[in-house]
Design a protein around this motif. Structure first.
Motif, PDB file in Angstrom:
ATOM      1  N   ASP A 156      -1.844   4.112  -2.365  1.00 46.83           N
ATOM      2  CA  ASP A 156      -1.103   2.866  -2.494  1.00 46.83           C
ATOM      3  C   ASP A 156       0.288   3.167  -3.080  1.00 46.83           C
ATOM      4  O   ASP A 156       0.521   4.250  -3.621  1.00 46.83           O
ATOM      5  CB  ASP A 156      -1.869   1.839  -3.338  1.00 46.83           C
ATOM      6  N   TYR A 157       1.195   2.204  -2.946  1.00 49.08           N
ATOM      7  CA  TYR A 157       2.598   2.453  -3.275  1.00 49.08           C
ATOM      8  C   TYR A 157       2.812   2.950  -4.709  1.00 49.08           C
ATOM      9  O   TYR A 157       3.443   4.002  -4.905  1.00 49.08           O
ATOM     10  CB  TYR A 157       3.423   1.181  -2.986  1.00 49.08           C
ATOM     11  N   SER A 169      -1.980   7.811   2.667  1.00 54.21           N
ATOM     12  CA  SER A 169      -3.076   6.895   2.301  1.00 54.21           C
ATOM     13  C   SER A 169      -3.240   6.650   0.793  1.00 54.21           C
ATOM     14  O   SER A 169      -4.339   6.394   0.321  1.00 54.21           O
ATOM     15  CB  SER A 169      -4.404   7.327   2.940  1.00 54.21           C
TER      16      SER A 169
END
Ligand code: ADP
Length: 232
Positions: free
Chosen positions: A147-148, A145
């Motif tokens: 972000d990239y 969870s």
């Protein structure tokens, strides 16, 4: 060398783990992938001696161990420094500052966790897992969870610490790409009762090259198309 042998682990008559037999060299970085609910966290609990109710044995030095979970588990009423000092055996502030400096985090030393973003808190949790120079680190989906870019940043920082201290690491993940990037071995678990289906040696790890990693992944999945569902 660490040897993890779980002949049998059950919850309420349901057999969760069966005939698990894993040997790890000091400094190895392995990943465990398996279907949800197959028993990966259960195995980490056994390895960390949180759960002693199983048939089998752990051989080797499991005493200097740390655990990083999906959530940061920082105490909200303590600052970052106090949270880190809490787990430090030496209570040496300099050691903590050095660790934070390694990943450019010294500026948040006196912040409280609620002031930190999710990614920032996870970075502190990463630092915490390297305090006391553990010989074995257990990571239970630590990048979930995020972000990239945050997740990739945290992975780079994990490798910075790993290369500095060379602990043995066991990472539980559902993300094969992540496992290829980080670990030199990937163990694929079956559905319950979980056992190791494939022990994949990944010589080209720690290379941040998406195309190359996709190539390794696709080649492997072509050979074992149902492996991520826990079937061979
Ligand atoms: P994974 O980490 O692979 O998703 P877990 O190790 O969390 O799986 O759980 C494996 C199985 O054991 C699941 O079916 C889960 O419901 C069950 N389980 C886990 N902990 C307990 C417990 N304390 N009591 C009973 N069943 C449990």
């Amino acid at each position: 060398m660490l040897h993890i042998k779980v002949d049998e682990k059950s919850f309420n008559e349901t057999n969760i783990l069966k005939n698990i037999d894993i040997s790890l060299k000091q400094g190895e970085f392995i990943s465990i992938i398996g279907p949800s609910g197959c028993g990966k966290s259960t195995l980490l609990n056994i390895i960390s001696s949180l759960d002693n109710d199983y048939k089998g044995e752990l051989t080797g030095d499991f005493s200097k161990l740390s655990f990083m979970f999906q959530d940061h588990r920082l105490l909200p009423w303590l600052t970052v420094k106090e949270n880190l000092l809490l787990v430090s055996k030496t209570k040496d502030e300099k050691e903590i500052i050095d660790l934070l400096e390694t990943i450019n985090l010294v500026h948040i030393l006196d912040e409280y966790p609620k002031k930190l973003s999710g990614g920032m808190a996870r970075r502190v949790a990463l630092v915490r897992s390297f305090i006391n120079k553990p010989k074995l680190i257990l990571l239970d989906e630590p990048f979930i969870s995020l972000d990239y870019p945050t997740s990739m940043g945290l992975k780079k920082e994990l490798l910075t610490f790993y290369n500095k201290f060379k602990p043995t690491i066991i990472l539980v993940t559902h993300d094969f790409s992540e496992a290829i990037l980080l670990s030199n071995r990937v163990l694929f678990f079956s559905k319950n009762p979980a056992k190791v289906l494939v022990d994949f040696e990944n010589l080209d790890c720690h290379i941040f090259n998406q195309m190359k990693n996709d190539e390794i992944k696709n080649k492997f999945l072509a050979k074992y198309p149902k492996i991520l569902e826990g079937e061979i």
